[in-house]
Design a protein around this motif. Sequence first.
Motif, mmCIF file in Angstrom:
data_model
loop_
_atom_site.group_PDB
_atom_site.id
_atom_site.type_symbol
_atom_site.label_atom_id
_atom_site.label_comp_id
_atom_site.label_asym_id
_atom_site.label_seq_id
_atom_site.Cartn_x
_atom_site.Cartn_y
_atom_site.Cartn_z
ATOM 1 N N ARG A 225 8.178 4.180 -7.232
ATOM 2 C CA ARG A 225 7.138 3.979 -8.342
ATOM 3 C C ARG A 225 6.095 3.018 -7.673
ATOM 4 O O ARG A 225 4.842 3.265 -7.892
ATOM 5 N N GLN A 226 6.466 2.337 -6.720
ATOM 6 C CA GLN A 226 5.384 1.234 -6.109
ATOM 7 C C GLN A 226 6.118 0.811 -4.778
ATOM 8 O O GLN A 226 7.169 0.590 -4.726
ATOM 9 N N LYS A 227 5.226 0.382 -3.904
ATOM 10 C CA LYS A 227 5.650 -0.120 -2.752
ATOM 11 C C LYS A 227 4.776 -1.213 -2.338
ATOM 12 O O LYS A 227 3.621 -1.211 -2.297
ATOM 13 N N ILE A 228 5.006 -2.663 -2.217
ATOM 14 C CA ILE A 228 4.471 -3.728 -1.465
ATOM 15 C C ILE A 228 4.380 -3.801 -0.210
ATOM 16 O O ILE A 228 5.698 -3.798 0.259
ATOM 17 N N PHE A 229 3.421 -3.967 0.508
ATOM 18 C CA PHE A 229 3.281 -4.263 1.890
ATOM 19 C C PHE A 229 2.873 -5.717 2.178
ATOM 20 O O PHE A 229 1.988 -6.320 1.537
ATOM 21 N N THR A 230 3.581 -6.325 3.240
ATOM 22 C CA THR A 230 3.118 -7.818 3.703
ATOM 23 C C THR A 230 2.550 -7.869 4.876
ATOM 24 O O THR A 230 1.752 -9.112 5.153
ATOM 25 N N ASP A 231 2.669 -6.823 5.692
ATOM 26 C CA ASP A 231 2.058 -6.950 6.989
ATOM 27 C C ASP A 231 1.849 -5.357 7.632
ATOM 28 O O ASP A 231 2.702 -4.689 7.157
ATOM 29 N N ALA A 232 0.817 -5.339 8.152
ATOM 30 C CA ALA A 232 0.573 -3.635 9.095
ATOM 31 C C ALA A 232 -0.016 -3.892 10.132
ATOM 32 O O ALA A 232 -1.165 -4.759 10.491
ATOM 33 N N VAL A 233 0.377 -2.953 11.177
ATOM 34 C CA VAL A 233 -0.365 -3.174 12.600
ATOM 35 C C VAL A 233 -0.478 -1.546 12.972
ATOM 36 O O VAL A 233 0.638 -0.985 12.661
ATOM 37 N N PHE A 234 -1.478 -1.226 13.774
ATOM 38 C CA PHE A 234 -1.493 0.249 14.042
ATOM 39 C C PHE A 234 -0.874 0.159 15.583
ATOM 40 O O PHE A 234 -1.279 -0.916 16.467
ATOM 41 N N SER A 235 -0.211 1.282 16.196
ATOM 42 C CA SER A 235 0.140 1.532 17.418
ATOM 43 C C SER A 235 -1.246 1.499 18.470
ATOM 44 O O SER A 235 -2.006 1.819 17.990
ATOM 45 N N LYS A 236 -1.175 1.142 19.823
ATOM 46 C CA LYS A 236 -2.127 1.132 20.637
ATOM 47 C C LYS A 236 -2.880 2.383 20.868
ATOM 48 O O LYS A 236 -3.935 2.925 20.949
#
Length: 307
Positions: A225-236
């Motif tokens: 129902r919900q997902k909270i994210f605390t950090d995100a990074v894209f691959s090279k």
Amino acid sequence: MPETEPEKVWRHAEEAAFAADISPDGRFAVVSSLMHGINVWQYGKAEPIYQWSHQGAGNNVVVSVHISADNQFVATSDREAFALWSMQRGEPVGFWRIDESSVRDIAVANEGKGILVGRSNGKVMYFEPMTGRRIEFLGHQEKVNSVDISPNGRFALSGGNDYVAYLWSTDTGQIIHTFTHPSRVTLVALDDQGRYVFTADSQQKSQIWNAQTGAPISNLQYIARQKIFTDAVFSKDGERLLTGAPSRRVYEWNVKTGEQINEWKVAPRANMSPPSAVVYGVGYIDENLIMTESSSGLAELWSRTND
């Protein structure tokens, strides 16, 4: 999900950590903890290379840290002040105090050229320590929760409680793209290569966008129902997105489709019931290995399994 086993574990805080960042190449991590201030770790080393603290005695209260994409500078902030540090010299470049409202998030460009400071009054300040130039972005109507900056310092990304994320120019303060959500925007992340924007809200929308056109690319696919994210990074290579969550979970996603590729579960904090940990930092070491930093005070190294 089954418990996952890390390849290696390092203790980076004796008790709980409450902020961390991992450099884009995975070589460095900066961890803020209650008793030991801010520690800078090099990948694989048993001891920190630097130990820093904000001005004033008492417990460390640094709640936001960010390493520049070139690994040269680190920005740290507590609620009232922020600092810029040189990674080469291991020393502070400067401290600045914020008067009118508390700091919510911070980001720093390459060469320490510009610092982005998101605040609880809805304002985002872009500040150049070397020149003293500063501008305030006034696009948000409510509290700013998350900010990110392009490596060259020319583009800022900010998201807030007004259900909106903006990509804007630090030269002019003009909005380039507007990303709307059905609820509070809790995390934003800018791809260092300038290809993508990631914005996530407090309910169900976690979207990858084209940074050049502002068009949606994919929505992260999950049933919860919900997902909270605390950090995100894209691959090279731009094909994958790595995210951390307050639920001990680390997820890897296919950028084009939004489908989940991998999932890991970090160690919980000691003596916590129920067992829990917030994942503060995620990063790619190389094609096959990822690193995490969490509130358990542990750095954990994981193998990627699927593609």
